[in-house]
Design an enzyme around this catalytic site. Structure first.
Site, PDB file in Angstrom:
ATOM      1  N   TRP A 194       1.350  44.204  68.830  1.00 50.09           N
ATOM      2  CA  TRP A 194       1.998  43.674  67.625  1.00 50.09           C
ATOM      3  C   TRP A 194       1.184  43.966  66.372  1.00 50.09           C
ATOM      4  CZ3 TRP A 194       1.082  39.756  63.909  1.00 50.09           C
ATOM      5  CH2 TRP A 194      -0.137  39.093  64.043  1.00 50.09           C
ATOM      6  N   SER A 221       2.434  15.748  60.867  1.00 48.07           N
ATOM      7  CA  SER A 221       2.051  14.710  59.915  1.00 48.07           C
ATOM      8  C   SER A 221       3.214  13.787  59.559  1.00 48.07           C
ATOM      9  CB  SER A 221       1.512  15.350  58.629  1.00 48.07           C
ATOM     10  OG  SER A 221       0.434  16.187  58.926  1.00 48.07           O
ATOM     11  N   HIS A 245       7.310  41.539  72.401  1.00 47.70           N
ATOM     12  CA  HIS A 245       7.145  40.099  72.621  1.00 47.70           C
ATOM     13  C   HIS A 245       6.376  39.486  71.452  1.00 47.70           C
ATOM     14  CE1 HIS A 245       5.994  36.258  74.366  1.00 47.70           C
ATOM     15  NE2 HIS A 245       4.723  36.570  74.203  1.00 47.70           N
ATOM     16  N   THR A 268      -9.971  21.728  59.287  1.00 47.30           N
ATOM     17  CA  THR A 268      -9.100  21.500  60.445  1.00 47.30           C
ATOM     18  C   THR A 268      -9.515  20.221  61.163  1.00 47.30           C
ATOM     19  OG1 THR A 268      -9.048  23.897  60.649  1.00 47.30           O
ATOM     20  CG2 THR A 268      -8.022  22.659  62.396  1.00 47.30           C
ATOM     21  N   TYR A 282      -2.127  31.139  59.820  1.00 46.11           N
ATOM     22  CA  TYR A 282      -2.001  29.828  59.176  1.00 46.11           C
ATOM     23  C   TYR A 282      -0.606  29.626  58.625  1.00 46.11           C
ATOM     24  CZ  TYR A 282      -6.823  29.334  60.119  1.00 46.11           C
ATOM     25  OH  TYR A 282      -8.000  29.240  60.802  1.00 46.11           O
ATOM     26  N   LYS A 300      -8.183  17.212  59.461  1.00 46.64           N
ATOM     27  CA  LYS A 300      -6.790  16.936  59.797  1.00 46.64           C
ATOM     28  C   LYS A 300      -6.669  16.245  61.152  1.00 46.64           C
ATOM     29  CE  LYS A 300      -3.583  19.532  58.309  1.00 46.64           C
ATOM     30  NZ  LYS A 300      -3.076  19.494  56.949  1.00 46.64           N
ATOM     31  N   GLU A 359      -1.574  34.998  58.136  1.00 44.86           N
ATOM     32  CA  GLU A 359      -0.354  34.853  58.936  1.00 44.86           C
ATOM     33  C   GLU A 359      -0.496  33.768  60.002  1.00 44.86           C
ATOM     34  OE1 GLU A 359       2.666  35.978  58.889  1.00 44.86           O
ATOM     35  OE2 GLU A 359       3.314  35.407  60.901  1.00 44.86           O
ATOM     36  N   ARG A 407      -6.748  42.572  77.938  1.00 47.98           N
ATOM     37  CA  ARG A 407      -5.347  42.291  77.672  1.00 47.98           C
ATOM     38  C   ARG A 407      -4.567  43.601  77.593  1.00 47.98           C
ATOM     39  NH1 ARG A 407      -5.365  40.775  71.192  1.00 47.98           N
ATOM     40  NH2 ARG A 407      -3.146  40.516  71.496  1.00 47.98           N
ATOM     41  N   ASP A 436      20.036  20.762  46.644  1.00 53.77           N
ATOM     42  CA  ASP A 436      20.039  21.970  47.470  1.00 53.77           C
ATOM     43  C   ASP A 436      18.759  22.735  47.149  1.00 53.77           C
ATOM     44  OD1 ASP A 436      20.752  24.448  48.861  1.00 53.77           O
ATOM     45  OD2 ASP A 436      22.800  23.698  48.813  1.00 53.77           O
ATOM     46  N   HIS A 482     -13.125  38.797  61.278  1.00 54.81           N
ATOM     47  CA  HIS A 482     -13.555  38.242  62.566  1.00 54.81           C
ATOM     48  C   HIS A 482     -12.634  38.713  63.697  1.00 54.81           C
ATOM     49  CE1 HIS A 482     -10.981  34.418  61.704  1.00 54.81           C
ATOM     50  NE2 HIS A 482     -10.268  35.299  62.352  1.00 54.81           N
ATOM     51  N   HIS A 483     -11.540  39.402  63.347  1.00 57.95           N
ATOM     52  CA  HIS A 483     -10.702  40.009  64.379  1.00 57.95           C
ATOM     53  C   HIS A 483     -11.239  41.376  64.785  1.00 57.95           C
ATOM     54  CE1 HIS A 483      -7.362  37.101  64.039  1.00 57.95           C
ATOM     55  NE2 HIS A 483      -7.776  36.995  62.801  1.00 57.95           N
ATOM     56  N   HIS A 510      -4.718  37.376  59.199  1.00 63.65           N
ATOM     57  CA  HIS A 510      -5.316  36.063  59.357  1.00 63.65           C
ATOM     58  C   HIS A 510      -4.582  34.976  58.597  1.00 63.65           C
ATOM     59  CE1 HIS A 510      -7.866  33.442  61.402  1.00 63.65           C
ATOM     60  NE2 HIS A 510      -8.056  32.781  60.286  1.00 63.65           N
ATOM     61  N   SER A 556      12.777  39.072  53.616  1.00 61.72           N
ATOM     62  CA  SER A 556      13.399  37.780  53.880  1.00 61.72           C
ATOM     63  C   SER A 556      12.399  36.648  53.701  1.00 61.72           C
ATOM     64  CB  SER A 556      13.955  37.774  55.303  1.00 61.72           C
ATOM     65  OG  SER A 556      14.204  36.468  55.731  1.00 61.72           O
ATOM     66  N   SER A 557      11.192  36.813  54.249  1.00 60.17           N
ATOM     67  CA  SER A 557      10.183  35.754  54.131  1.00 60.17           C
ATOM     68  C   SER A 557       9.794  35.523  52.689  1.00 60.17           C
ATOM     69  CB  SER A 557       8.909  36.128  54.883  1.00 60.17           C
ATOM     70  OG  SER A 557       9.161  36.298  56.207  1.00 60.17           O
TER      71      SER A 557
END
Lengths: 523, 191
Positions: A138, A264, A73, A324, A253, A327, A251, A446, A102, A298-299, A249, A165-166
């Site tokens: 994950w 925006s 998931h 943040t 963002y 924004k 990722e 979890r 293009d 921090h993770h 991390h 791909s990314s």
């Protein structure tokens, strides 16, 4: 409208058109449909999880399968649904918003997309491997990943392909934005969606290879006798977490920043005012991107870091709240005294603003080391990241689809049904995830298929919400199909507040080839 | 479509971005030695070095229960046990305890013991002067060997800690499949 020409289309018909296409609009559509299919697949897995958690005890699935569901998931939603969805937006919108014909490398663009289906099949197909998919979460933490069956190898290869791909997609996006802008479209005149994608693409180019390295190390640890993460051979499992989160991390963002871009565009259009603080938005986004590389640990407050390191990561993380906050306040200031209307895209943008801010606040709570040590690996964390991923990224994607759909297909969606979809989504989202804060604060961990009795009630509520949310997205599919099949013909400019090039310089629907001669935007 | 000059520009941008991607892939791997270096410099990684004992004042006003434990992680079937399970000591007092390793198999192996502590925070107060965990051990076939460990509990140990567990996990080092690379990294750890 002068940039439009009739054009002979020398292309195969039917399926081969999509296999061979180099057109950014075709590829954008394929990205979006692919991500929607993956979104439904990841959603079904979420419902398996929630069905099992409906009551304490084991009713629906075995623990091993439950772990595979949580793992797939997460991977499918992050790499298969949210990221390709925003790349789809980038493909459709960036050339039209900067006046380019293009993408810079159309053939590579085709490849970037067509790497995805094999990666998706590998990822989902790992379930059928002997022993099933990896049940490791994950984050793919070592040393558990070293002990899994061949499903793990399929997942690793899938991540390699998704990463390629990314990276190819990002290189394309950066080159397009830097080199193909129409005359007069200076960097600081670009729509904010384009800016956010430029920054995101750089983040991807810098972060994805690190993930590729981490899973390659896992692969060689599994099969080629290296001991990067194996304590018995002098390796260190904690090092895996450092490498993973150095990617992980940025990722988050990578997922959030394009969502900021969509919001925006939507908020100024429906407030009929230009975006407040454009330059500060650009700088805030860039600061978030740079800071995202400096806060990864921090993770992992609970791995036994020295206090000094914990303090650094805590304060650096809290610092991200500043750009943040800039924004969020800019979006609010854009609406201030604006002539607002609440069509479906705007509703989703409002939902985003409200719920993403809540997710940001719970993120600040989790940034505090002493609090995080209590809440680590619990449902409070699950609630937090679903507020920023679902109510943040996914709601922004919905806003974007409703906003640009008339431009893409030349037909309107049913406004009444769109609004119903919004209200169903936001209500069921909160029923599902708000209560998970309570579960987390009460101490529910979890990634467990069974739980102590005191968590039963809120889990039941959360599961009911999850099924409601899931069916609301089937309803979204119905709205889309209805719009494509029998939607009312869209007016040239359905949103009177829109100011970007695709609305002001191109007809609706956008022609297959647009801006073959770049528009002159010099005053 | 795009003119030749813009194609050239695109190609140059492409090259730069591909370079960044390759560089970052390398950076992922560079994190491995970097991580080890940082741990070394900050002293997190000093499991295999003898500790220096500064304060040898024996604090007779309180007693600590020291518990001993040992596990083996291997596929060959040897085992390690402490000869005593627990001992009551004073902080600052010199403590000796013996761990007994039995290898009933006909294979020779090399092993490395890694200590861990409970509670985790007590680890820094267990000062080991002599330990079989400081080096790799070569165990012959059918050999039984006693390993002495000499340690001092630092009197600075917080007052609320009354029991400290010292546990060793003995890892087998796969000599056969070792690459030069890994031997080097192991040597680095010992030094």
């Amino acid at each position: 409208m002068e940039a439009v020409h009739d054009h002979d289309h020398h292309q195969p018909a039917g399926l081969m058109r999509y296999v061979t296409t180099t057109n950014h609009k075709d590829i954008g559509s394929m990205y979006l449909w692919f991500s929607f299919v993956m979104f439904l697949m990841g959603g079904v897995m979420a419902l398996v999880i929630r069905a099992e958690l409906f009551q304490p005890g084991l009713q629906v699935v075995q623990p091993e399968f439950f772990n595979q569901m949580t793992t797939l998931h997460g991977l499918i939603m992050v790499f298969g649904a949210i990221m390709p969805a925003f790349v789809g937006f980038a493909n459709w919108q960036i050339p039209m918003m900067i006046g380019a014909p293009d993408m810079a490398f159309p053939r590579m663009n085709n490849w970037s997309f067509w790497l995805l289906p094999p990666a998706g099949i590998l990822l989902a197909g790992s379930l059928l491997a002997p022993g099933g998919a990896g049940g490791v979460g994950w984050t793919l933490y070592a040393p558990l990943t070293v002990q899994q069956g061949m499903g793990m190898d399929m997942m690793i290869f899938s991540i390699h392909i998704l990463g390629m791909s990314s990276i190819m997609g990002s290189i394309n996006i950066v080159t397009t934005i830097l080199n193909l802008r129409a005359p007069g479209m200076t960097m600081m005149k670009m729509p904010l969606f384009v800016w956010t994608w430029l920054i995101t693409a750089y983040l991807l180019i810098a972060a994805m290879p690190v993930l590729a390295g981490a899973v390659t190390m896992t692969l060689t640890d599994r099969h080629f006798g290296t001991h990067f993460f194996n304590a018995a051979g002098g390796g260190d499992p904690v090092m895996y977490q450092h490498i993973f989160w150095f990617f992980g991390h940025p990722e988050v963002y990578i997922i959030a920043i394009p969502a900021f871009g969509v919001i925006s565009e939507v908020i100024p259009t429906f407030s009929r005012k230009p975006l407040f603080g454009y330059a500060s938005m650009v700088y805030a986004t860039a600061s978030i991107a740079i800071l995202s590389f400096l806060v990864w640990a921090h993770h992992m407050y609970t791995v036994g870091m020295p206090v000094e390191a914990q303090l650094y990561y805590m304060f650096a993380t809290m610092l991200i709240a500043v750009p943040t906050g800039v924004k969020v306040f800019n979006w609010i200031a854009t609406m201030w005294k604006g002539s607002m209307s609440f069509e479906t895209p705007m509703l989703f943008a409002q939902g985003f603003l409200f719920l993403f801010t809540i997710g940001g606040f719970t993120g600040l709570v989790l940034a505090l080391t002493p609090v995080d040590i209590q809440l680590h690996d619990g449902y409070y964390v699950v609630a937090h990241f679903h507020y920023v991923m679902v109510a943040g990224a996914l709601f922004a994607a919905f806003a974007g689809v409703y906003y640009w759909l008339p431009k893409w297909i030349g037909r309107m969606y049913d406004e009444r049904l769109g609004k119903i979809h919004f209200w169903l989504s936001i209500i069921f989202f909160n029923v599902t995830f708000f209560v998970q804060h309570f579960l987390g604060l009460a101490g529910m961990p979890r990634r467990i298929p069974d739980y102590a009795l005191q968590f039963a009630d809120w889990n039941m509520v959360s599961s009911i919400g999850a099924f409601g949310f899931g069916f609301s997205q089937i309803f979204f599919l119905y709205i889309l199909l209805k719009a494509i099949k029998s939607g009312e013909k869209a007016p040239e400019k359905p949103w009177d507040g829109a100011t970007t090039l695709e609305w002001t310089h191109l007809p609706t629907p956008a022609p297959y080839h647009s801006f073959e001669t770049p528009p002159n935007l010099k005053d | 479509m795009a003119s030749d000059t813009s194609k050239l520009e695109n190609r140059q941008t492409l090259k730069k971005l591909v370079f960044i991607a390759i560089l970052m892939f390398g950076f992922g791997y560079a994190l491995v030695p970097l991580y080890k270096k940082i741990c070394e410099v900050t002293g997190v990684y000093s499991l295999t070095k003898p500790d220096e004992v500064v304060n040898t004042q024996v604090d007779e006003s309180r007693s600590i229960v020291l518990e001993f434990d040992a596990n083996s992680r291997n596929e060959t079937g040897w085992e390690i046990i402490p000869l005593e399970n627990r001992k009551t000591v004073h902080p600052g007092e010199l403590v000796q305890v013996t761990f007994k390793l039995t290898n009933p198999t006909a294979t020779t192996f090399e092993a490395q013991a890694i200590p861990s502590y409970g509670p985790k925070e007590a680890g820094q107060y267990v000062k080991k002067l002599e330990c079989f965990c400081f080096t790799q051990q070569k165990i012959n076939a059918n050999e039984t060997r006693d390993f002495p460990v000499v340690l001092v509990i630092d009197p600075e140990l917080p007052k609320d800690v009354t029991t400290v567990t010292l546990s060793y996990t003995m890892f087998e080092i796969e000599v056969k499949s070792t690459t030069e690379n890994r031997q080097a990294s192991l040597r680095e750890r010992q030094s």
